[in-house]
Design an enzyme around this catalytic site. Structure first.
Site, PDB file in Angstrom:
ATOM      1  N   GLU A  56      45.204  38.779  43.078  1.00 32.35           N
ATOM      2  CA  GLU A  56      44.031  37.684  42.763  1.00 32.35           C
ATOM      3  C   GLU A  56      44.666  37.212  43.964  1.00 32.35           C
ATOM      4  O   GLU A  56      45.093  35.790  42.601  1.00 32.35           O
ATOM      5  CB  GLU A  56      43.588  37.291  41.600  1.00 32.35           C
ATOM      6  CG  GLU A  56      42.793  38.860  40.632  1.00 32.35           C
ATOM      7  CD  GLU A  56      41.404  39.265  42.145  1.00 32.35           C
ATOM      8  OE1 GLU A  56      41.198  38.940  42.918  1.00 32.35           O
ATOM      9  OE2 GLU A  56      41.219  40.767  41.385  1.00 32.35           O
ATOM     10  N   CYS A  73      40.188  29.044  43.157  1.00 31.12           N
ATOM     11  CA  CYS A  73      40.765  29.485  43.764  1.00 31.12           C
ATOM     12  C   CYS A  73      39.071  29.852  45.198  1.00 31.12           C
ATOM     13  O   CYS A  73      39.767  29.648  46.405  1.00 31.12           O
ATOM     14  CB  CYS A  73      40.754  30.898  43.674  1.00 31.12           C
ATOM     15  SG  CYS A  73      39.987  31.591  42.905  1.00 31.12           S
TER      16      CYS A  73
END
Ligand code: NDP
Length: 526
Positions: free
Chosen positions: A244, A278
Site C-alpha cells: 500500500e 496517502c
C-alpha cells in the site's frame, strides 16, 4: 545472518516525541535481528493453535478487542494525537472510529467469505470428478506500517489476519512506537494468547529484519521508495507481498458544482491530518468557467484554518507535520514552485513543525508539487476546459491510488470514473473509503500491489487449496495411464471428437468407438 548494506551505529532506544510540542512521550527498544526473530518464532508457535480455532472463537476475541477500544476510545485517541502532533478530534475520527466497524464486519463475515466452495469442472464431472476450493491461513503475517495512521492501518490488517487464522508481527514506524506498543497492550488487556500479536519496535533496519525473518507474507504500507526495496528483499525467499504505497490524488471539479460545499471538501481533503494522507487531494483541476471563483473561495476558507496544537480536541484544525525530514520535503516543493513562477495564494508560513496550509496556482505537470507526492498541507490548483482534458491531466501520474470527480451530473461522473486509472474513484466525496471496511483498499500503478479491506483484502490473508476427488479412483484406472497402446491412442482421438466435434454424426461415431473400446482400454495396465 542479515547482510547489512551500510554499517551504521544504531541507537539502542527510539524516542517517541510529540512533534507539535517536543514533549518526550517515552523510549522504546530499537530492536535487532535476534529480537525480531524471537517475535516471529513466538508468532509461528502461536499460529499452530490459533489457525485451528473455529471462526466463532476468533470472532469472539475480535469483538472483545473492539469493546475494549470502544470503552477506552478517548485514551487511545489521546496517545495517537500526541504522538502525531495533531488534534485529538482528528485522531479519534480517522484512526480509532473506523476500526470499530471493521472489527464488526470481519467478525461477522469472515466465515461466510472463506466458505469452502465447489467448482464446476465441466466434462470432468461426467467421469466422476469433483473439485473444491478451500482457504487456509498463510501462517505469520509481517505488518510494516507508517506513522500517518499508526493505529487504523496496522490494526485493520491485524484484525483481518487474525480472523483468517494467521498470527502477526507488527513493526510500527519509528515515529510512532508508542502507538504500536499500545496496540500490543490492548491485546494483552483482553488476554489474547501470547504470540498471536507481536510488536517489534525499531527503525527501518528492524523492518528489514522482519522481511528476512521467515514471515509468510508481508503487508507493507509506506512510501513507494521503501516498498520497492522491500519487494527486492522479499523476492529472495519469494515471500508474497501486499504493498500500500504513495499517491498523488487528483480532484476534478466541474462547473455545475455547489461551490460552497465543494470548496469545503477540497480543503478538508487536502489538509486533513496536515495533508499527510496517502489519499489526500494533492492536486485540483477546476473547470475554467468557475476557476477564479472557486480559487477565491478556497483561499478565503484556507486562511480561516487554525494551525496549532492543544489538548482541547477541537481548538485547532491543522496540526504539526511529523518530522524535520517531512518538513524539508514540503519546503522543497514550495521552493521549486516559487522558482518556476508559481503564485502562493494562501499560507506558507512555517514555525517549528507547523506549516500554514498553502494554496498554489500557476503550476503544471513540470512542478514537483504537481508531479511528486508532497505529503503535506500544500494544494496546487489548475484549470481545465473539457472532460477529456480533465481525464488526461488526472491520469498523468505514476500513481493510481484514489481520484475524485465533483459534479451534479452523476452519469457524467460515472462515465469519467471508467476512464480514470485509479484503484478508487469517489464521486462527490474524497478521502473516506479507507474507513469503509466492506470495500477494497489499494492502488494501481506505483501506488501498490494487492488489497487490504473488503472481501478482496481478506482473500489476501489466505492461500487457496484445491481439493480434487476422483470418485472412481479406487474402482477403475484412468485410460491415459501407462502403458501407452494403439487402443488408448484411438480412444483419446474418439474422446476428443466426442467432446469437441461440431458434427453430430462424428460425435455419435466417436461415442460408439468409446463404448466398444472402454473395456479393453481399462484392462491395459502395467
Ligand atoms: P516509509 O516508507 O518511510 O516507512 C514505512 C514503514 O517502513 C515504517 O515503519 C518504516 O520504518 C519502515 N521501513 C523503512 N525502511 C525500511 C526497510 N528498508 N525495510 C523495511 N521497513 C522499512 O513511509 P512513511 O512512514 O514516511 O509513510 C508515508 C508514506 O506512506 C507516504 O508515501 C504515503 O503515501 C504512504 N502511505 C500509503 C498508504 C496506502 O494505504 N496506500 C497509507 C498511508 C501511507 P521507520 O519509520 O522506522 O523508518
Amino acid at each position: 545472518m542479515i547482510a547489512r548494506t551500510e554499517v551504521v551505529e544504531r541507537p539502542p532506544l527510539l524516542r517517541s516525541v510529540n512533534p507539535a510540542t517536543g514533549e518526550v512521550l517515552g523510549e522504546f527498544k530499537n530492536m535487532n535481528e535476534t529480537e525480531v526473530l524471537s517475535a516471529v518464532m513466538k508468532a509461528k508457535q502461536a499460529q499452530k493453535s490459533w489457525g485451528f480455532l473455529p471462526f466463532e472463537e476468533r470472532a469472539e476475541w475480535i469483538l472483545k478487542f473492539k469493546e475494549f477500544i470502544r470503552k477506552n476510545i478517548e485514551n487511545i485517541a489521546d496517545v495517537i494525537s500526541k504522538e502525531k502532533g495533531v488534534s485529538k478530534f482528528e485522531a479519534l475520527i480517522s484512526d480509532v472510529f473506523p476500526i470499530l466497524d471493521l472489527c464488526s464486519f470481519y467478525a461477522k463475515n469472515t466465515e461466510k467469505i472463506l466458505k469452502k466452495e465447489k467448482v464446476k469442472i465441466g466434462i470432468w464431472e461426467f467421469i466422476g470428478r469433483e473439485s473444491y476450493i478451500e482457504y487456509f491461513p498463510y501462517g505469520v503475517i509481517g505488518i510494516i506500517s507508517p506513522w500517518n495512521f499508526p493505529f487504523s492501518i496496522p490494526v485493520g490488517q491485524i484484525v483481518i489476519a487474525l480472523m483468517a487464522g494467521n498470527t502477526c508481527v507488527l513493526k510500527p514506524s519509528e515515529f510512532t512506537p508508542k502507538t504500536g506498543i499500545m496496540i500490543k497492550e490492548i491485546f494483552d488487556n483482553i488476554r489474547l494468547p501470547q504470540g498471536v500479536v507481536e510488536v517489534v519496535t525499531g527503525d527501518g533496519y528492524t523492518g528489514e529484519c522482519l522481511v528476512k525473518a521467515g514471515v509468510d507474507k508481508i503487508f507493507f504500507t509506506g512510501s513507494t521508495f521503501t516498498g520497492k526495496r522491500i519487494i527486492k528483499i522479499a523476492s529472495e525467499k519469494l515471500t508474497p507481498v501486499v504493498m500500500e504505497l504513495g499517491g498523488k490524488d487528483p480532484m476534478i471539479v466541474f462547473e455545475d458544482v455547489d461551490l460552497d460545499i465543494t470548496s469545503d471538501a477540497a480543503i478538508f481533503g487536502s489538509f486533513f491530518n496536515t495533508g499527510q494522507v496517502c489519499a489526500s487531494v494533492e492536486r485540483i483541476y477546476v473547470q475554467r468557467k468557475i476557476f477564479n471563483e472557486f480559487v477565491d473561495l478556497i483561499v478565503e476558507k484556507t486562511k480561516k484554518l487554525r494551525c496549532g496544537y492543544s489538548a482541547v480536541p477541537w481548538e485547532y484544525d491543522v496540526g504539526a507535520v511529523i518530522s524535520e525530514k517531512q518538513l524539508l520535503k514540503i519546503k522543497e516543493h514550495i521552493e521549486d514552485a516559487k522558482e518556476k513562477g508559481a503564485k502562493i495564494l494562501a499560507g506558507g508560513k512555517i514555525k517549528s513543525l507547523f506549516v500554514e496550509p498553502v494554496i498554489i496556482a500557476n503550476v503544471d505537470g513540470r512542478f514537483k508539487v504537481v508531479s511528486e507526492e508532497t505529503f503535506g498541507p500544500v494544494l496546487p490548483v489548475m484549470p481545465f476546459d473539457t472532460e477529456d482534458e480533465a481525464i488526461q491531466l488526472a491520469n498523468d501520474s505514476i500513481y493510481g491510488l484514489t481520484a475524485s470527480v465533483w459534479t451534479r451530473n452523476i452519469q457524467r461522473a460515472k462515465r469519467i470514473a471508467q476512464k480514470l486509472v485509479y484503484a478508487t474513484v469517489m464521486i462527490n466525496d474524497n478521502l473516506i473509503t479507507h474507513a469503509i471496511p466492506q470495500v477494497p483498499w489499494g492502488g494501481v500503478k506505483q501506488s501498490g500491489i494487492g488489497r487490504t479491506h473488503g472481501k478482496e483484502g481478506l482473500l489476501e490473508m489466505v492461500q487457496i487449496r484445491h481439493i480434487h476427488i476422483n470418485k472412481m479412483g479406487q474402482k477403475i484406472r484412468s485410460p491415459w495411464w501407462y502403458p501407452f497402446t494403439p487402443e488408448k491412442y484411438r480412444f483419446a482421438l474418439s474422446l476428443t471428437n466426442l467432446i469437441h466435434s461440431p458434427y453430430l454424426k462424428e460425435k455419435i461415431e466417436s461415442l460408439l468407438n468409446i463404448i466398444k473400446n472402454i473395456g479393453k482400454v481399462s484392462k491395459q495396465h502395467l
